[in-house]
Scaffold this motif. Sequence first.
Motif, PDB file in Angstrom:
ATOM      1  N   ARG A 186       0.721  -1.168  -0.115  1.00 64.27           N
ATOM      2  CA  ARG A 186       0.128   0.097   0.146  1.00 64.27           C
ATOM      3  C   ARG A 186       0.914   0.943  -0.220  1.00 64.27           C
ATOM      4  O   ARG A 186       0.617   2.148  -0.738  1.00 64.27           O
ATOM      5  CB  ARG A 186      -1.067  -0.056   1.271  1.00 64.27           C
ATOM      6  N   ASP A 187       1.880   1.236   0.687  1.00 64.57           N
ATOM      7  CA  ASP A 187       2.714   2.330   0.856  1.00 64.57           C
ATOM      8  C   ASP A 187       3.420   2.606  -0.475  1.00 64.57           C
ATOM      9  O   ASP A 187       3.528   3.702  -1.078  1.00 64.57           O
ATOM     10  CB  ASP A 187       4.012   2.208   1.918  1.00 64.57           C
ATOM     11  N   GLU A 188       3.916   1.589  -1.219  1.00 66.26           N
ATOM     12  CA  GLU A 188       4.401   1.991  -2.525  1.00 66.26           C
ATOM     13  C   GLU A 188       3.444   2.207  -3.567  1.00 66.26           C
ATOM     14  O   GLU A 188       3.699   3.229  -4.143  1.00 66.26           O
ATOM     15  CB  GLU A 188       4.861   0.441  -2.814  1.00 66.26           C
ATOM     16  N   ILE A 189       2.255   1.781  -3.528  1.00 68.33           N
ATOM     17  CA  ILE A 189       1.182   2.456  -4.341  1.00 68.33           C
ATOM     18  C   ILE A 189       0.958   3.693  -4.200  1.00 68.33           C
ATOM     19  O   ILE A 189       0.782   4.428  -5.212  1.00 68.33           O
ATOM     20  CB  ILE A 189      -0.062   1.527  -4.415  1.00 68.33           C
ATOM     21  N   LEU A 190       0.543   3.995  -2.827  1.00 63.88           N
ATOM     22  CA  LEU A 190       0.211   5.441  -2.661  1.00 63.88           C
ATOM     23  C   LEU A 190       1.342   6.538  -2.949  1.00 63.88           C
ATOM     24  O   LEU A 190       1.246   7.555  -3.183  1.00 63.88           O
ATOM     25  CB  LEU A 190      -0.320   5.432  -0.991  1.00 63.88           C
ATOM     26  N   ALA A 191       2.674   5.957  -2.728  1.00 66.70           N
ATOM     27  CA  ALA A 191       3.786   6.893  -2.791  1.00 66.70           C
ATOM     28  C   ALA A 191       3.931   6.948  -4.463  1.00 66.70           C
ATOM     29  O   ALA A 191       4.336   8.297  -4.983  1.00 66.70           O
ATOM     30  CB  ALA A 191       4.972   6.417  -2.474  1.00 66.70           C
ATOM     31  N   GLY A 192       3.484   6.224  -5.262  1.00 65.98           N
ATOM     32  CA  GLY A 192       3.563   6.255  -6.743  1.00 65.98           C
ATOM     33  C   GLY A 192       2.342   7.056  -7.383  1.00 65.98           C
ATOM     34  O   GLY A 192       2.285   7.226  -8.444  1.00 65.98           O
TER      35      GLY A 192
END
Length: 294
Positions: free
Chosen positions: A139-145
């Motif tokens: 989730r962190d990766e998706i939201l960061a991108g």
Amino acid sequence: MGPMWRERRVPGETEIFVAWQEGTGDGTLLAIHGGPDWDHSYLREPLDRLDCRLLLPDLRGCGRSGRVPEYHPDGVVEDLVRVLDSFEVERADVLGHSYGGMVAQRFAITHPERVRSLIVSGSSVLPVPPDAFDGWAERDEILAGQEDPWQREDLTPEQCVRADAFAAVEANVRRGAQVPGYLKRLGQVRFGAEWVRQLQTGGLVTPRLPDAARRIADLDIPVLLLHGRQDMTFPVSLVEATLELIPRASAVVLDDAGHMLHVDEPDGYLRAVREFLDGAAFEGGLELRSPRPV
């Protein structure tokens, strides 16, 4: 032949647009969309395969409904009462998705005489803790991108709301095979920015009422918590905690579904809603469902 959607405009302080479909069976399902600066259309499928009458309003300030100077969830609730009155519905089954799930709870708590049962879809009864998603690296990766259109000065607020919806597709839809259809669905939504403008001025009131779980339990009506395990907006961890607080609540968690669980798993979603409305849903438990072919 597919379902026949009709349209009605409910007059009043704010004119409310309603897409509706006459059912072949008993009962009326009032479905409340989220956003709130979206419209009802993203919820049409797969609910349009139900046998009951369907009422899908655009909330005030949204879609084809009227605008007002200020927006408050109590005004939305009164609009929904007028919608039921217009269709001569004394009591309805009420489904709310995301933000609409909190509106649906408020409606049930403040007008219990109008609600036969409650479906909280991709939303939560309990407040979301600030650390609810800690440790979820994906989730962190998706939201960061995820692009933030609100940082752009060349877009109007309406364009930002639309761009935000498209930017959040990867976070909201789990199954890649469902993305093309979801993008088409988003392309048909009439996005607005009435609610977000009030949010930006700090004057937006949450629809979540204090102590909602106890107050819903006191209503003594059937409640279904319908959730995607991969929901990145409302954590699935709140489902079991809510079941402990509402004795007549049951839950269905679709394993391979995200926030738009009705898009990811339309067949499982529809089956859960249909069984619940037919009275086949068991009470006081949690059922996990694996993905099925669509």
